[in-house]
Write an enzyme that holds these catalytic residues in place. Structure first.
Site, PDB file in Angstrom:
ATOM      1  N   LYS A   1      76.444  64.043  58.675  1.00 24.40           N
ATOM      2  CA  LYS A   1      76.990  65.206  57.977  1.00 24.40           C
ATOM      3  C   LYS A   1      77.643  64.846  56.621  1.00 24.40           C
ATOM      4  O   LYS A   1      76.954  64.632  55.627  1.00 24.40           O
ATOM      5  CB  LYS A   1      77.938  65.957  58.913  1.00 24.40           C
ATOM      6  CG  LYS A   1      77.214  66.513  60.167  1.00 24.40           C
ATOM      7  CD  LYS A   1      78.130  67.281  61.068  1.00 24.40           C
ATOM      8  CE  LYS A   1      77.484  67.592  62.397  1.00 24.40           C
ATOM      9  NZ  LYS A   1      76.692  68.821  62.421  1.00 24.40           N
TER      10      LYS A   1
ATOM     11  N   ASP B   1      81.687  59.185  68.563  1.00 21.98           N
ATOM     12  CA  ASP B   1      80.717  59.980  67.813  1.00 21.98           C
ATOM     13  C   ASP B   1      81.493  60.798  66.782  1.00 21.98           C
ATOM     14  O   ASP B   1      82.044  61.854  67.087  1.00 21.98           O
ATOM     15  CB  ASP B   1      79.933  60.895  68.770  1.00 21.98           C
ATOM     16  CG  ASP B   1      78.964  61.775  67.999  1.00 21.98           C
ATOM     17  OD1 ASP B   1      78.148  62.465  68.655  1.00 21.98           O
ATOM     18  OD2 ASP B   1      79.013  61.787  66.762  1.00 21.98           O
TER      19      ASP B   1
ATOM     20  N   TYR C   1      78.449  67.192  72.307  1.00 20.46           N
ATOM     21  CA  TYR C   1      77.041  67.130  71.925  1.00 20.46           C
ATOM     22  C   TYR C   1      76.852  65.951  70.983  1.00 20.46           C
ATOM     23  O   TYR C   1      77.632  65.759  70.053  1.00 20.46           O
ATOM     24  CB  TYR C   1      76.648  68.434  71.216  1.00 20.46           C
ATOM     25  CG  TYR C   1      75.241  68.463  70.661  1.00 20.46           C
ATOM     26  CD1 TYR C   1      75.022  68.455  69.285  1.00 20.46           C
ATOM     27  CD2 TYR C   1      74.130  68.498  71.498  1.00 20.46           C
ATOM     28  CE1 TYR C   1      73.728  68.485  68.762  1.00 20.46           C
ATOM     29  CE2 TYR C   1      72.835  68.540  70.983  1.00 20.46           C
ATOM     30  CZ  TYR C   1      72.643  68.530  69.621  1.00 20.46           C
ATOM     31  OH  TYR C   1      71.370  68.549  69.103  1.00 20.46           O
TER      32      TYR C   1
HETATM   33  P1  KE4 Z   1      72.062  65.920  63.962  1.00 23.04           P
HETATM   34  O1  KE4 Z   1      70.955  65.191  64.702  1.00 23.04           O
HETATM   35  O2  KE4 Z   1      71.980  67.419  64.145  1.00 23.04           O
HETATM   36  O3  KE4 Z   1      72.191  65.503  62.502  1.00 23.04           O
HETATM   37  O4  KE4 Z   1      73.450  65.468  64.616  1.00 23.04           O
HETATM   38  C1  KE4 Z   1      73.636  65.612  66.004  1.00 23.04           C
HETATM   39  C2  KE4 Z   1      75.128  65.596  66.299  1.00 23.04           C
HETATM   40  C3  KE4 Z   1      75.694  64.446  66.811  1.00 23.04           C
HETATM   41  N1  KE4 Z   1      77.020  64.381  67.080  1.00 23.04           N
HETATM   42  C4  KE4 Z   1      77.833  65.437  66.847  1.00 23.04           C
HETATM   43  C5  KE4 Z   1      79.292  65.329  67.167  1.00 23.04           C
HETATM   44  C6  KE4 Z   1      77.298  66.637  66.318  1.00 23.04           C
HETATM   45  O5  KE4 Z   1      78.131  67.691  66.093  1.00 23.04           O
HETATM   46  C7  KE4 Z   1      75.930  66.726  66.032  1.00 23.04           C
HETATM   47  C8  KE4 Z   1      75.283  67.993  65.500  1.00 23.04           C
HETATM   48  N2  KE4 Z   1      76.141  69.129  65.435  1.00 23.04           N
HETATM   49  C9  KE4 Z   1      75.489  70.417  65.497  1.00 23.04           C
HETATM   50  C10 KE4 Z   1      76.608  71.466  65.388  1.00 23.04           C
HETATM   51  N3  KE4 Z   1      77.089  71.859  66.649  1.00 23.04           N
HETATM   52  C11 KE4 Z   1      74.441  70.597  64.457  1.00 23.04           C
HETATM   53  C12 KE4 Z   1      73.950  72.016  64.290  1.00 23.04           C
HETATM   54  C13 KE4 Z   1      72.532  72.191  64.798  1.00 23.04           C
HETATM   55  O6  KE4 Z   1      72.183  71.611  65.859  1.00 23.04           O
HETATM   56  O7  KE4 Z   1      71.765  72.919  64.108  1.00 23.04           O
END
Ligand code: KE4
Length: 417
Positions: A251, A223, A128
């Site tokens: 993060k 990523d 993701y």
């Molecule tokens: P954000 O747009 O949520 O800050 O990041 C997206 C993203 C991009 N790349 C990786 C590897 C990620 O894990 C994420 C976001 N991770 C999720 C957890 N599985 C965030 C939790 C959520 O969507 O509320």
């Protein structure tokens, strides 16, 4: 708010029940509206590597806020954090801050397409990268079908350029390049997959992606939104000694405040506006509060022995979980790397999303509920990663493993009757 939440996973759809509502966090614990305390392995899905409200981060944010929260004009803190990231991650020669991981990956892909003049993107099923349209694709059947939208609202043409392949499978990637030798702009990959549970790259996998990108002139994007500064100070690329062309971060670098970043080869990053023609912008990009929190967090992570401590904590947790599951007769496979961990409810091996889907999600849901009842809150899905922090001490791990022993027993009992 749709579903009562501001991000779907928080709604407990995968585990049932009503989400706890948090009033505060401190160290490794959070407290809910009813005053109940929980040992926390959600950690805001990764940012809180120092635990909740670490003093150095809170002070940095407080002292910064008193001088203003956002200016829309450059500040020194942006340069400070940029320098820290460039010094920490060898492949990053220039960096641009944004305010989420989604923005970071979306921007890195736009840059890769601009730099190569190509439009196709390879991603991996179960990985993701945020919710930008071009990345919300269902896996085609094997390596033959280009993406179909995984959600309403994404027009089919938008994802037709995205190919989603099985993780840990270099043959599929080689086939895709052989079939489209001059059309693939980039590969985007989680060097350690953290969004289908925690799945490690097989030996040679990341090196193979690097070699194929070199052979066909494609950009390799790591990523590291989740793994950056989480598994090592230099990220997963430092652990596996593979140099991507672009890296996405988020993060941890925001220390719990909204922050993302993308960076890498200077010849690519110089193409980003206003230095180059590739447009990308953001009102709160590099905002002073996130910069202050990020600087304080990375400063704390520079202390000797921090990552060894995190690794040991995760290793103790995982070996204790495996022991408790074995004693109860519940088949699980636990994985961990750095301060990321996961407990797959399956007797088999898990090397990709297809394997992960075979997990017994009902048993995971039952385990989640038993753990919650005993004061341990996990990410509410089999397909998420657990996070430990520097605040998770021996007492936390011991209490977690005691709760897990009871939870596994309850599941085994249910299975027998
Ligand atoms: P954000 O747009 O949520 O800050 O990041 C997206 C993203 C991009 N790349 C990786 C590897 C990620 O894990 C994420 C976001 N991770 C999720 C957890 N599985 C965030 C939790 C959520 O969507 O509320």
């Amino acid at each position: 708010m749709p579903g009562g939440v501001n991000s779907p996973v928080r709604a407990y759809r995968a585990v049932g029940g009503t989400p706890i509502v948090i009033t505060q966090g401190r160290g490794a614990r959070v407290t809910d509206l009813d005053g109940r305390e929980y040992i926390d392995y959600v950690a805001s899905y990764g940012p809180l590597i120092l635990g909740h409200a670490p003093q150095s981060v809170v002070e940095a944010i407080t002292n910064t806020a008193c001088r203003g929260t956002s200016f829309g004009m450059p500040t020194e803190a942006e340069t400070t954090l940029a320098r820290m990231i460039i010094e920490a991650v060898r492949s990053i020669e220039m960096v641009r801050f944004v305010t989420s991981g989604t923005e970071a990956t979306m921007s890195a892909i736009r840059l890769a397409r601009a730099a190569t003049g190509r439009s196709k993107v390879i991603k991996f099923t179960g990985c993701y990268h945020g919710h930008s349209d071009g990345l919300l694709v269902e896996a085609g059947s094997g390596a033959t079908t280009f993406g179909i939208p995984s959600t309403p609202g994404v027009p089919p043409p938008v994802v037709r350029e995205t190919l989603s392949l099985p993780y840990n499978d270099l043959t599929a990637v080689r086939w895709a390049f052989e079939t489209h030798p001059t059309e693939i702009a980039c590969i985007i990959v989680e060097p350690i997959a953290g969004n289908m549970g925690c799945i490690l790259p097989e030996p040679g996998y990341l090196q193979g992606l690097r070699a194929l990108c070199d052979q066909y002139g494609a950009i390799l994007i790591f990523d590291e939104v989740m793994t950056g500064f989480r598994v090592a100070y230099g990220g997963a690329q430092a652990l596996y000694h593979v140099r991507p062309d672009l890296t996405c971060l988020g993060k941890v670098i925001g220390g719990g405040l909204p922050c993302g970043a993308y960076g890498g080869r200077a010849d690519l990053m110089r193409m980003v506006a206003p230095q180059g023609p590739v447009y990308q912008a953001g009102t709160l990009s590099g905002n002073p509060l996130a910069m202050a929190a990020g600087i304080a967090t990375l400063t704390a992570l520079q202390q000797p022995g921090v990552y060894d401590q995190l690794e040991q904590t995760a290793a103790q947790l995982v070996s204790g979980l495996e022991q408790a599951a074995r004693t109860a007769g519940v088949p699980v496979l636990c994985t961990h790397v750095g301060s990321m961990a996961c407990c797959f409810f399956t007797p088999g091996s898990v090397r990709n999303y297809e394997d992960a889907l075979r997990c017994d999600t009902k048993s995971f849901a039952a385990f989640f509920g038993h753990m919650l009842d005993q004061g341990v809150v996990l990410p509410p899905s089999q397909f998420e990663t657990w996070f430990v922090s520097t605040a998770h001490d021996r007492d936390c791990i011991r209490a977690t493993l005691d709760a897990a022993a009871q939870a596994f027993d309850a599941i085994a009992h249910l299975a027998r009757n």
